[in-house]
Scaffold this motif. Structure first.
Motif, short mmCIF file in Angstrom:
data_model
loop_
_atom_site.label_atom_id
_atom_site.label_comp_id
_atom_site.label_asym_id
_atom_site.label_seq_id
_atom_site.Cartn_x
_atom_site.Cartn_y
_atom_site.Cartn_z
N PRO A 1 0.97 -1.20 0.03
CA PRO A 1 0.01 -0.05 0.20
C PRO A 1 0.77 1.35 -0.12
O PRO A 1 2.15 1.09 0.42
N CYS A 2 0.32 2.27 -0.48
CA CYS A 2 0.88 3.48 -0.53
C CYS A 2 0.28 4.71 0.22
O CYS A 2 -0.87 4.61 0.57
N THR A 3 1.10 5.60 0.77
CA THR A 3 0.56 6.77 1.25
C THR A 3 1.16 8.10 0.63
O THR A 3 2.17 8.14 0.30
N GLU A 4 0.37 9.13 0.15
CA GLU A 4 0.81 10.27 -0.57
C GLU A 4 0.39 11.39 -0.11
O GLU A 4 -0.40 11.48 0.75
N ILE A 5 1.27 12.42 -0.29
CA ILE A 5 1.12 13.82 0.12
C ILE A 5 0.98 14.77 -0.94
O ILE A 5 1.88 14.77 -2.06
N PHE A 6 -0.21 15.57 -0.90
CA PHE A 6 -0.36 16.35 -2.08
C PHE A 6 -0.18 18.13 -1.69
O PHE A 6 -0.55 18.10 -0.62
N TYR A 7 0.04 18.71 -2.55
CA TYR A 7 -0.16 20.11 -2.37
C TYR A 7 -1.05 20.63 -2.91
O TYR A 7 -1.46 20.59 -4.26
N ASP A 8 -2.03 21.77 -2.34
CA ASP A 8 -3.10 22.18 -2.72
C ASP A 8 -2.40 23.73 -3.37
O ASP A 8 -2.24 24.76 -2.64
N HIS A 9 -2.59 23.75 -4.54
CA HIS A 9 -2.49 25.19 -5.29
C HIS A 9 -3.53 26.15 -5.08
O HIS A 9 -3.10 27.49 -5.53
N GLY A 10 -4.66 25.77 -4.65
CA GLY A 10 -5.64 27.02 -4.60
C GLY A 10 -6.80 26.90 -5.40
O GLY A 10 -6.84 26.20 -6.15
N GLU A 11 -7.78 27.63 -4.90
CA GLU A 11 -9.19 27.38 -5.30
C GLU A 11 -9.24 27.93 -6.76
O GLU A 11 -10.06 27.69 -7.56
N HIS A 12 -8.28 28.87 -7.12
CA HIS A 12 -8.15 29.44 -8.49
C HIS A 12 -7.59 28.45 -9.59
O HIS A 12 -7.74 28.59 -10.72
N ILE A 13 -7.23 27.42 -9.00
CA ILE A 13 -6.66 26.09 -10.07
C ILE A 13 -7.87 25.25 -10.04
O ILE A 13 -8.39 24.63 -9.07
N PRO A 14 -8.43 24.72 -11.25
CA PRO A 14 -9.38 23.69 -11.40
C PRO A 14 -8.94 22.51 -10.88
O PRO A 14 -7.64 22.11 -11.05
N GLY A 15 -9.90 21.78 -10.36
CA GLY A 15 -9.75 20.48 -9.72
C GLY A 15 -10.11 20.29 -8.32
O GLY A 15 -10.04 21.07 -7.50
N GLY A 16 -10.41 18.86 -7.93
CA GLY A 16 -10.57 18.34 -6.81
C GLY A 16 -9.54 17.64 -5.97
O GLY A 16 -8.70 17.24 -6.51
N PRO A 17 -9.75 17.22 -4.79
CA PRO A 17 -9.09 16.58 -3.89
C PRO A 17 -8.65 15.18 -4.44
O PRO A 17 -9.61 14.59 -4.96
N PRO A 18 -7.49 14.35 -4.04
CA PRO A 18 -7.31 13.12 -4.60
C PRO A 18 -8.47 12.29 -4.10
O PRO A 18 -8.92 12.35 -3.23
N GLY A 19 -9.02 11.40 -4.87
CA GLY A 19 -10.09 10.32 -4.60
C GLY A 19 -11.59 10.87 -4.76
O GLY A 19 -12.50 10.30 -4.96
N SER A 20 -11.50 12.11 -5.45
CA SER A 20 -12.96 12.72 -5.72
C SER A 20 -12.98 12.75 -7.18
O SER A 20 -11.96 12.67 -8.01
N PRO A 21 -14.41 13.15 -7.72
CA PRO A 21 -14.63 12.88 -9.21
C PRO A 21 -13.76 13.87 -10.06
O PRO A 21 -13.52 13.69 -11.38
N ASP A 22 -13.42 14.84 -9.45
CA ASP A 22 -12.47 16.03 -10.08
C ASP A 22 -11.01 16.11 -9.87
O ASP A 22 -10.22 16.98 -10.09
N GLU A 23 -10.69 15.06 -9.43
CA GLU A 23 -9.25 14.83 -8.99
C GLU A 23 -8.16 14.90 -10.13
O GLU A 23 -6.91 15.37 -9.94
#
Length: 214
Positions: free
Chosen positions: A63-85
């Motif tokens: 199994p993996c564990t990952e760290i993501f960086y949130d570039h902010g609401e002005h960038i399109p896309g949703g969090p990992p695991g969401s329909p907009d990932e």
């Protein structure tokens, strides 16, 4: 330690980080939530193969564990695991694989006698965060390569896909050559040769003559 490096050493706000674990990895989940203190609202359990790494159909895996960086609401896309990932708002910057199983041809998982942790950080992605830009091609090292290639092509802007290919391939060639690889007809040398050829092809597309490459 990993979390402290990102937040204490690099100074990245914890509110900009998002963590994922494999849905069945309750041990990693407990460590992140209870020991590290990750905000549960910035945490995802993912059941797909994206969070379970393997070398292939058989062999070591885990199994993996990952760290993501949130570039902010002005960038399109949703969090990992969401329909907009698949958007560009959340970018993976660190991945840890808990190499603890051996997968057989029938899918059976057998615990490895000596499990390990395989970890990797996206150096250029971290550089982009630290320099306040979104794309790897906007970091200082890439901008130097893009600017010089643009001058050779007579371009006034670096916003060009062929320039990005050239810059990226120069980076790859530098790492390979530093590692002792030279162009040849086989193995790693052939890979290097193909990378050089592709960079040259994009140079020709931009009108850079052979003289510049010699």
């Amino acid at each position: 330690m990993l979390g402290r490096f990102l937040t204490d050493v690099l100074g990245i706000p914890s509110s900009k980080l998002w963590v994922t674990v494999y849905a069945e990895d309750h041990e990693a989940e407990a460590i992140w939530l209870n020991d590290v203190g990750i905000d549960s609202t910035r945490f995802s359990r993912i059941a797909t193969k994206d969070n379970f790494w393997s070398m292939g159909d058989v062999g070591p895996c885990g199994p993996c564990t990952e760290i993501f960086y949130d570039h902010g609401e002005h960038i399109p896309g949703g969090p990992p695991g969401s329909p907009d990932e698949d958007g560009d708002r959340y970018i993976e910057i660190w991945n840890l694989v808990f190499m603890q199983y051996e997968r057989a041809a029938d899918g059976t998982l057998t615990p490895l006698p000596k499990p390990s942790v395989d970890t990797g950080m996206g150096l250029e992605r971290i550089a982009a965060i630290m320099q306040g830009v979104h794309s790897n091609y906007q970091i200082d090292l890439f901008q130097t390569l893009l600017t010089e290639a643009a001058k050779l092509a007579g371009l006034t802007t670096t916003d060009n896909s062929s320039l990005r290919v050239i810059a990226d391939h120069i980076r790859s060639c530098a790492f390979l050559i530093t590692d002792g690889v030279l162009p040849s007809n086989e193995g790693r040398g052939y890979v290097l040769r193909r990378i050089i050829r592709r960079a040259l092809r994009h140079g020709y597309r931009l009108g850079i003559t052979e003289t510049f490459f010699l």
